[in-house]
Design a protein around this motif. Structure first.
Motif: not given
Length: 481
Positions: A125-143
């Protein structure tokens, strides 16, 4: 890697549940509960044509719908499940409190419905950057070879993620949670969580900055492995200190500077980990290069570090962090390079709909011709202008509340030339881009970072960004810069 949890299954058969609100989360919640055998009544403030059509569909399935009265608690209600948009001061919730009836959000419902061996949640969570961070996280987990999905406030509902067979065999969920969702999620306890930043937002809903921060802080409650916070934003660290977590859960900071022990940070253009390594007092693990993060703007590097921290908390190795970040590309309208025209770079950050997001965007470029304005939503712009003034070549203002930005520029950056476009039709964007091109010099960046919502002129921030990109490409096609 994280272990799966054992969840207690509830008996819903014959339970009288009131769902507050139709819409993207209310309708799925009603259908899921009805399918579990609950006696569901949906209440909705509105009684328009769309609501009546939605109600007819639900009633055909055997679900009771009451339109035009969202204030009265239906007789015999044992539980309320609310959509995130319903404010806590609604009369329905006061009636529920008086009757001793619990109120859950759709996220709480999803948490309670997880089956045996449910996939752990890594939450952001957070005021800004949530969606980008979650999608980055998913990309790392997939890798890392993990089966995962980016879910929650990002677009795929958590109800789908726990009830749909498509998601049932996943190893881990990357979850975006809004302050609205967290307010109504009293028992959610995730594997690890991050609060990226906090700035005034949605205060009309929460009532105060303190209440807003407290709801964001709920994401840390009961964390099992790591509470990830922003070293540059002390409030996020304070929220970690106040959280009641499981024994052994660690506070993990991220910083754009050199990290201390139990932190991730940046050293000479390298993202490094001093949290999930042996002898973290002396050792650091290289994760990726700044150049592996696109775009490498400071706030996006912070997002990458937060995502990396959550992935590392889940046991992901350094190579997967690098590979995941290199593979990731942000969604449109988030500091997106549109085109270079006659030596001037044009960047679309239409998603910067508040001052905090716009400040982060402005910090990534220098010098800048700034296109800004729209619906201010009660925001003040003095601090934003003060902090960004030295970067500004000029400013082009559009939208209903542009005068607020113009006045802040006059107070704090009087030397910056300002073009004030006195029109709020969608065609104003083309004129704004032409005026910005006139002010810009080779080497400058023309940056759309409105610091305002879009609905005065556009359907949403996507349409605003598309209008900007179309205008830039038209400029490139004519060579008229």
């Amino acid at each position: 890697m994280g272990s799966r949890e054992v969840t207690e299954q509830l008996d819903w058969n014959g339970k009288k549940v009131t769902v507050a609100g139709l819409g993207v989360s209310g309708i799925p919640a009603a259908r899921v509960l009805h399918g579990l055998g609950a006696l569901v009544t949906v209440v909705n403030d509105g009684d328009d044509e769309r609501s009546r059509a939605q109600a007819a569909d639900l009633e055909a399935e055997g679900i009771t719908v009451r339109l035009g009265d969202g204030a009265t608690l239906p007789s015999g209600t044992e539980l309320i499940v609310t959509t995130p948009g319903w404010r806590p001061d609604k009369p329905l919730f006061a009636a529920a409190a008086e009757a001793g009836v619990e109120v859950w959000g759709d996220v709480e419902l999803a948490w309670r419905l997880r089956g045996p061996g449910a996939a752990p949640w890594l939450a952001v969570t957070g005021t800004n950057g949530k969606t980008t961070t979650v999608r980055m996280l998913a990309s790392i987990l997939e890798a890392a070879g993990l089966r995962t999905a980016a879910v929650g406030n990002i677009g795929v509902s958590l109800l789908d993620a726990v009830c749909d067979e498509t998601y049932r065999d996943l190893d881990v969920l990357a979850v975006e949670l809004s302050s609205y969702q967290l307010h109504w999620a009293p028992s959610v306890r995730v594997h690890s969580a991050a609060v990226l930043n906090l700035a005034p937002d949605h205060l009309d809903w929460h009532g105060s900055m303190e209440a807003y921060a407290a709801d964001k802080g709920r994401i840390y409650e009961g964390n099992q492995v790591a509470c990830v916070y922003n070293v540059a934003d002390k409030v996020t660290e304070d929220l970690v200190r106040e959280a009641d977590v499981e024994e052994g859960c660690r506070a993990i900071g991220f910083t754009l500077g050199t990290p201390g022990p139990s932190q991730l940070g940046v050293v000479e253009g390298i993202l490094v980990d001093r949290a999930f390594v042996e002898n973290r007092q002396k050792n650091a693990q290289e994760l990726a290069e700044v150049a592996d993060v696109q775009p490498p703007a400071p706030h996006n590097i912070a997002n990458a570090l937060a995502a990396a921290a959550l992935a590392r908390a889940f046991g992901v190795d350094a190579k997967a962090v690098r590979d995941g970040l290199k593979a990731f590309r942000p969604d449109p309208h988030r500091i997106e390079l549109v085109e270079e025209v006659q030596g001037v770079t044009y960047v679309d950050d239409s998603k910067a709909t508040n001052t905090h997001a716009a400040e982060a965007s402005l910090a990534a470029y220098d010098p800048i011709v700034w296109i800004a304005g729209g619906l201010a939503k009660g925001a003040a712009f003095d601090e934003l202008v003060q902090r960004s003034a030295k970067r500004l070549r000029g400013a082009v203002l559009i939208g209903a509340d542009r005068a607020l930005i113009r006045e802040a520029l006059a107070r704090h950056a009087p030397e910056v030339p300002v073009v004030d476009l006195d029109r709020t039709d969608t065609g104003a964007m083309s004129e704004a881009v032409r005026e910005a091109a006139r002010l810009a010099r080779p080497g400058d960046t023309v940056l759309l970072a409105p610091a305002c919502a879009s609905m005065d002129m556009f359907t949403n921030y996507n349409k605003r960004g598309e209008a900007f990109a179309d205008a830039v490409r038209a400029l490139a096609a004519t060579g008229d810069a």
